[in-house]
Write an enzyme that holds these catalytic residues in place. Structure first.
Site, PDB file in Angstrom:
ATOM      1  CE1 TYR A 156     -11.530  61.763 -80.446  1.00 19.04           C
ATOM      2  CE2 TYR A 156     -13.151  61.015 -82.057  1.00 19.04           C
ATOM      3  CZ  TYR A 156     -12.835  61.450 -80.777  1.00 19.04           C
ATOM      4  OH  TYR A 156     -13.826  61.574 -79.840  1.00 19.04           O
ATOM      5  CE  LYS A 160     -12.006  59.029 -78.300  1.00 23.08           C
ATOM      6  NZ  LYS A 160     -11.904  59.113 -76.830  1.00 23.08           N
TER       7      LYS A 160
END
Length: 303
Positions: A156, A160
């Protein structure tokens, strides 16, 4: 003066609930026509109906942001129906949290595919229409997990932070065409955060408190190349900066001299935000003589 988005068309991904729903409703309240995109058709239709019942215009569209053909078809339909796409809110996302040692690489790739490539797919589909129109507002959803790291979220966080890099370049490429590109790093209680934080931590983190930031980034007066942090009604800005550093050169023992001068290398006095990636090279070349004098002068007193 109130932000007026009348005449603007927005696509919000992951808009069937949580942050995406709040973003879609907020944009509609400010006058934008909104495409409500999500995987679940019932959720898309429910949010679109909320907008319509409040007097706005909305189009539900069910597809995965990873389905490139479906995403391009969505954009083409919006252009045909409403004459263009002005605002993109790339919000769709998933979690597959585990420590890196235990993480399946398929889960790593899946998170990258949804967050990064999903945003790339939509932005690529809309980009030529924005260029032709000479106007666009693109918002990527980054995260504190990418900016600062978070245990168990290597996939993640990587996705991001990749969106920040994408934003930095597209903001430069879009500037001459009136396309502003920014990132939003939200803190909010959503389905994705269930089980990650305590009720006390999540209290007050309504998704509705984040969405005013999206409206501001979607407005005519929006900045570009901005990383806006938002949560609990507070808004901040993050920066990727560069310190003044030291000049080591190619003298013998360069690695050891770097090791000895970490404090000076990381010294934040005089740090700045480079205008582009080329600014790093320019800074190093243009200041090397000055830094060499300063560094070698200081080195004479080292033991």
């Amino acid at each position: 003066m109130a932000i007026d988005l009348n005449g603007r068309t927005a696509i919000v991904t992951g808009a069937g609930g949580g942050l995406g729903r709040s973003h879609a409703l907020a944009l509609a309240r400010h006058g934008a026509k909104v495409v409500v995109n999500d995987l679940a058709s019932a959720a898309c239709e429910a949010v679109a109906r909320e907008i319509q019942e409040d007097g706005g215009e909305a189009l539900p569209w069910t597809c995965s942001v990873t389905d490139r053909a479906a995403v391009f078809a969505m954009v083409e339909e919006v252009v045909a129906r409403w004459g263009g796409v002005d605002i993109l809110v790339n919000n769709a996302g998933i979690l597959r949290d585990r420590t890196f040692a235990k993480m399946d690489l398929d889960d790593f790739a899946l998170v990258l595919d949804v967050h990064l490539m999903g945003s790339v797919n939509l932005t690529k589909a809309a980009w030529p229409h924005m260029r032709d129109k000479g106007y666009g507002r693109v918002i990527f959803t980054t995260s504190s997990s990418g900016l600062y790291g978070n245990f168990g979220q290597s996939n993640y966080g990587a996705a991001k932070m990749a969106l920040v890099g994408l934003m930095q370049t597209l903001a430069l490429e879009g500037q001459k065409s009136g396309i502003h590109v920014n990132c939003l790093a939200p803190s909010a209680a959503t389905q994705m955060t269930e089980g990650l934080y305590s009720e006390d931590d999540l209290r007050g983190l309504s998704t509705d408190l984040v969405s005013p930031g999206v409206v501001a980034l979607a407005s005519e007066n929006a900045p570009t190349r901005t990383i806006l942090l938002a949560g609990a009604g507070a808004f901040e800005q993050a920066h990727v900066t560069m310190t003044q550093g030291v000049h080591i050169g190619d003298a013998p023992g360069a690695a050891e001299r770097i090791e000895a001068q970490w404090e000076r290398i990381r010294d934040r006095e005089g740090e700045f935000v480079p205008a582009s990636g080329a600014a790093q090279y320019s800074h190093e070349v243009n200041t090397s003589s000055h830094l060499a004098d300063r560094t070698f002068a200081g080195a004479t007193n080292e033991t």
